[in-house]
Design a protein around this motif. Sequence first.
Motif, PDB file in Angstrom:
ATOM      1  N   UNK A   1      22.403  22.308  55.349  1.00  0.00           N
ATOM      2  CA  UNK A   1      20.964  22.544  55.280  1.00  0.00           C
ATOM      3  C   UNK A   1      20.707  23.959  54.742  1.00  0.00           C
ATOM      4  N   UNK A   2      19.924  24.027  53.687  1.00  0.00           N
ATOM      5  CA  UNK A   2      19.615  25.318  53.078  1.00  0.00           C
ATOM      6  C   UNK A   2      18.520  26.010  53.873  1.00  0.00           C
ATOM      7  N   UNK A   3      18.746  27.285  54.153  1.00  0.00           N
ATOM      8  CA  UNK A   3      17.721  28.089  54.810  1.00  0.00           C
ATOM      9  C   UNK A   3      17.573  29.421  54.081  1.00  0.00           C
ATOM     10  N   UNK A   4      16.341  29.778  53.837  1.00  0.00           N
ATOM     11  CA  UNK A   4      16.012  31.088  53.271  1.00  0.00           C
ATOM     12  C   UNK A   4      15.092  31.782  54.263  1.00  0.00           C
ATOM     13  N   UNK A   5      15.549  32.895  54.816  1.00  0.00           N
ATOM     14  CA  UNK A   5      14.797  33.574  55.865  1.00  0.00           C
ATOM     15  C   UNK A   5      14.320  34.926  55.360  1.00  0.00           C
ATOM     16  N   UNK A   6      13.022  35.029  55.129  1.00  0.00           N
ATOM     17  CA  UNK A   6      12.445  36.286  54.661  1.00  0.00           C
ATOM     18  C   UNK A   6      12.141  37.211  55.828  1.00  0.00           C
ATOM     19  N   UNK A   7      12.169  38.499  55.549  1.00  0.00           N
ATOM     20  CA  UNK A   7      11.771  39.490  56.530  1.00  0.00           C
ATOM     21  C   UNK A   7      11.283  40.734  55.783  1.00  0.00           C
ATOM     22  N   UNK A   8      10.601  41.612  56.512  1.00  0.00           N
ATOM     23  CA  UNK A   8      10.179  42.872  55.927  1.00  0.00           C
ATOM     24  C   UNK A   8       8.710  42.990  55.587  1.00  0.00           C
ATOM     25  N   UNK A   9       7.977  41.904  55.741  1.00  0.00           N
ATOM     26  CA  UNK A   9       6.550  41.970  55.468  1.00  0.00           C
ATOM     27  C   UNK A   9       5.823  42.799  56.512  1.00  0.00           C
ATOM     28  N   UNK A  10       4.559  43.125  56.224  1.00  0.00           N
ATOM     29  CA  UNK A  10       3.779  43.887  57.174  1.00  0.00           C
ATOM     30  C   UNK A  10       2.512  44.430  56.560  1.00  0.00           C
ATOM     31  N   UNK A  11       1.894  45.329  57.286  1.00  0.00           N
ATOM     32  CA  UNK A  11       0.641  45.970  56.859  1.00  0.00           C
ATOM     33  C   UNK A  11       0.950  47.380  56.367  1.00  0.00           C
ATOM     34  N   UNK A  12       0.558  47.667  55.136  1.00  0.00           N
ATOM     35  CA  UNK A  12       0.757  48.994  54.561  1.00  0.00           C
ATOM     36  C   UNK A  12      -0.537  49.444  53.894  1.00  0.00           C
ATOM     37  N   UNK A  13      -0.552  50.692  53.472  1.00  0.00           N
ATOM     38  CA  UNK A  13      -1.713  51.231  52.789  1.00  0.00           C
ATOM     39  C   UNK A  13      -1.475  51.253  51.280  1.00  0.00           C
ATOM     40  N   UNK A  14      -2.558  51.340  50.552  1.00  0.00           N
ATOM     41  CA  UNK A  14      -2.469  51.431  49.094  1.00  0.00           C
ATOM     42  C   UNK A  14      -1.565  52.594  48.693  1.00  0.00           C
ATOM     43  N   UNK A  15      -0.654  52.304  47.782  1.00  0.00           N
ATOM     44  CA  UNK A  15       0.277  53.321  47.305  1.00  0.00           C
ATOM     45  C   UNK A  15       1.590  53.351  48.044  1.00  0.00           C
ATOM     46  N   UNK A  16       1.681  52.652  49.163  1.00  0.00           N
ATOM     47  CA  UNK A  16       2.908  52.627  49.958  1.00  0.00           C
ATOM     48  C   UNK A  16       3.965  51.729  49.311  1.00  0.00           C
ATOM     49  N   UNK A  17       5.159  51.806  49.882  1.00  0.00           N
ATOM     50  CA  UNK A  17       6.272  50.962  49.459  1.00  0.00           C
ATOM     51  C   UNK A  17       6.699  50.065  50.609  1.00  0.00           C
ATOM     52  N   UNK A  18       7.360  48.974  50.245  1.00  0.00           N
ATOM     53  CA  UNK A  18       7.823  48.018  51.245  1.00  0.00           C
ATOM     54  C   UNK A  18       8.998  47.264  50.633  1.00  0.00           C
ATOM     55  N   UNK A  19       9.982  46.916  51.449  1.00  0.00           N
ATOM     56  CA  UNK A  19      11.106  46.129  50.954  1.00  0.00           C
ATOM     57  C   UNK A  19      11.207  44.827  51.729  1.00  0.00           C
ATOM     58  N   UNK A  20      11.195  43.750  50.993  1.00  0.00           N
ATOM     59  CA  UNK A  20      11.399  42.436  51.569  1.00  0.00           C
ATOM     60  C   UNK A  20      12.860  42.035  51.419  1.00  0.00           C
ATOM     61  N   UNK A  21      13.339  41.283  52.401  1.00  0.00           N
ATOM     62  CA  UNK A  21      14.703  40.751  52.358  1.00  0.00           C
ATOM     63  C   UNK A  21      14.658  39.254  52.554  1.00  0.00           C
ATOM     64  N   UNK A  22      15.637  38.584  51.998  1.00  0.00           N
ATOM     65  CA  UNK A  22      15.752  37.136  52.163  1.00  0.00           C
ATOM     66  C   UNK A  22      17.230  36.808  52.323  1.00  0.00           C
ATOM     67  N   UNK A  23      17.590  36.331  53.491  1.00  0.00           N
ATOM     68  CA  UNK A  23      18.966  35.950  53.755  1.00  0.00           C
ATOM     69  C   UNK A  23      19.106  34.442  53.603  1.00  0.00           C
ATOM     70  N   UNK A  24      20.069  34.043  52.793  1.00  0.00           N
ATOM     71  CA  UNK A  24      20.256  32.629  52.490  1.00  0.00           C
ATOM     72  C   UNK A  24      21.475  32.068  53.204  1.00  0.00           C
ATOM     73  N   UNK A  25      21.397  30.790  53.545  1.00  0.00           N
ATOM     74  CA  UNK A  25      22.533  30.099  54.124  1.00  0.00           C
ATOM     75  C   UNK A  25      22.491  28.648  53.684  1.00  0.00           C
ATOM     76  N   UNK A  26      23.653  27.995  53.724  1.00  0.00           N
ATOM     77  CA  UNK A  26      23.712  26.579  53.383  1.00  0.00           C
ATOM     78  C   UNK A  26      23.756  26.280  51.902  1.00  0.00           C
TER      79      UNK A  26
END
Length: 125
Positions: free
Chosen positions: A1-26
């Motif tokens: 079974x394929x799973x893609x699990x995202x993380x790293x989202x959230x609330x930020x302000x204009x001009x900020x940076x953010x990194x999303x991650x996605x760990x895959x399995x299966x």
Amino acid sequence: QVQLLESGGGLVQTGDSLRLSCEASGLNFNRTPMGWFRQAPGKEREFVAAISWTNDVTRYGDSVKGRFAISRDNTKNTVYLQMASLKPEDKAVYFCAGRRLGSAQAMDVTNVDYWGQGTQVTVSS
């Protein structure tokens, strides 16, 4: 079974940076082109970025070029989306995606084989 699990989202302000991650399995991650899409309320899901399984080809949507960077670590079965200079219009649910066949260059919403559950990114003005 394929799973893609995202993380790293959230609330930020204009001009900020953010990194999303996605760990895959299966799946055979080392041979799977991966990408990111996003969907804002009331809008269609749109392409953000894609990366080849060889880690040497990337493609970006016009609205994020120069601000976002996709990368992957095949030793960790993980794909990343580094987002910089965030704008209120970047607010959306961000989805990790993979293709069983085909290239990263041709990835679009119609030919994705695997989807993650999504992670919310909110950018306040």
